[in-house]
Design a protein around this motif. Structure first.
Motif, PDB file in Angstrom:
ATOM      1  N   ARG A 187      36.489  60.679  63.844  1.00 26.53           N
ATOM      2  CA  ARG A 187      37.164  60.150  62.669  1.00 26.53           C
ATOM      3  C   ARG A 187      38.183  59.095  63.088  1.00 26.53           C
ATOM      4  NH1 ARG A 187      36.987  65.642  60.199  1.00 26.53           N
ATOM      5  NH2 ARG A 187      35.382  65.415  58.654  1.00 26.53           N
ATOM      6  N   SER A 201      42.576  58.793  59.071  1.00 22.36           N
ATOM      7  CA  SER A 201      43.684  59.448  58.376  1.00 22.36           C
ATOM      8  C   SER A 201      44.182  58.605  57.222  1.00 22.36           C
ATOM      9  CB  SER A 201      44.841  59.722  59.343  1.00 22.36           C
ATOM     10  OG  SER A 201      45.532  58.536  59.623  1.00 22.36           O
ATOM     11  N   LEU A 221      43.005  64.018  58.697  1.00 23.90           N
ATOM     12  CA  LEU A 221      41.810  64.744  59.081  1.00 23.90           C
ATOM     13  C   LEU A 221      41.850  65.038  60.575  1.00 23.90           C
ATOM     14  CD1 LEU A 221      39.212  62.552  57.185  1.00 23.90           C
ATOM     15  CD2 LEU A 221      40.272  64.674  56.401  1.00 23.90           C
ATOM     16  N   TRP A 234      44.536  66.786  65.798  1.00 26.75           N
ATOM     17  CA  TRP A 234      44.759  65.746  64.798  1.00 26.75           C
ATOM     18  C   TRP A 234      44.916  64.390  65.474  1.00 26.75           C
ATOM     19  CZ3 TRP A 234      44.149  67.848  60.070  1.00 26.75           C
ATOM     20  CH2 TRP A 234      44.271  69.233  59.973  1.00 26.75           C
ATOM     21  N   GLU A 270      31.742  72.218  57.405  1.00 24.34           N
ATOM     22  CA  GLU A 270      32.578  71.250  56.703  1.00 24.34           C
ATOM     23  C   GLU A 270      32.274  71.339  55.215  1.00 24.34           C
ATOM     24  OE1 GLU A 270      34.273  67.530  58.575  1.00 24.34           O
ATOM     25  OE2 GLU A 270      32.148  67.477  59.130  1.00 24.34           O
ATOM     26  N   TYR A 272      37.109  67.160  53.045  1.00 18.24           N
ATOM     27  CA  TYR A 272      38.481  67.593  52.884  1.00 18.24           C
ATOM     28  C   TYR A 272      38.804  68.964  53.458  1.00 18.24           C
ATOM     29  CZ  TYR A 272      36.826  70.432  48.989  1.00 18.24           C
ATOM     30  OH  TYR A 272      36.167  71.349  48.235  1.00 18.24           O
ATOM     31  N   ASP A 284      41.417  73.603  52.932  1.00 17.71           N
ATOM     32  CA  ASP A 284      41.538  72.144  53.081  1.00 17.71           C
ATOM     33  C   ASP A 284      42.388  71.846  54.312  1.00 17.71           C
ATOM     34  OD1 ASP A 284      44.335  71.477  52.378  1.00 17.71           O
ATOM     35  OD2 ASP A 284      43.791  71.980  50.324  1.00 17.71           O
ATOM     36  N   TYR A 285      42.223  70.633  54.838  1.00 16.22           N
ATOM     37  CA  TYR A 285      42.861  70.280  56.104  1.00 16.22           C
ATOM     38  C   TYR A 285      44.382  70.335  56.027  1.00 16.22           C
ATOM     39  CZ  TYR A 285      38.219  69.033  57.694  1.00 16.22           C
ATOM     40  OH  TYR A 285      36.885  69.075  58.040  1.00 16.22           O
TER      41      TYR A 285
END
Length: 127
Positions: free
Chosen positions: A7, A11, A34, A50, A91, A95, A112-113
């Motif tokens: 990712r 973010s 995320l 993160w 997943e 989110y 959720d994250y």
């Protein structure tokens, strides 16, 4: 188990900075930080890393007690759950995660994250 997630610059903050917009007030729906890495160790420990380098480590029993589903919310915190593991993680959209617990097979909660990160910042013994 490790979810293969890349990712880069995903973010909320990275997106906002790249657009040159200053976010004031509550976050935009769907705009959350995320994790870049998600690992499940022997069904006992969920680790999220993160984009800013912070590590969130959570064990199975406190996660089961903190289940956010409609059935558990507000009632699971007092449950004497001790010998529980995470059988699977999936997943849920972009989110959060759906955790499947063993031995009870519970899987109704979507974590959720933002919630997972907040749980990691608390003392797990308090969950």
């Amino acid at each position: 188990m490790r979810l293969g997630i890349d990712r880069t610059n995903a973010s909320c903050q990275g997106t906002i900075r790249s657009l040159g917009v200053l976010l004031v007030g509550p976050p935009i729906l769907g705009c959350m930080e995320l994790p870049i890495t998600i690992e499940l160790e022997r069904g006992e420990r969920l680790t999220l890393i993160w984009e800013d380098g912070e590590r969130t480590e959570l064990t199975a029993a406190p996660l089961r007690r903190a289940c956010p589903c409609a059935v558990c919310e507000g009632t699971a915190a007092g449950w004497p759950i001790r010998s529980v593991t995470i059988a699977n993680i999936e997943e849920s959209g972009a989110y959060g995660l759906r955790l499947v617990f063993a031995p009870d097979g519970h899987q109704a909660g979507i974590y959720d994250y933002d919630y997972l990160r907040a749980l990691g910042r608390r003392d797990e013994d308090a969950l």
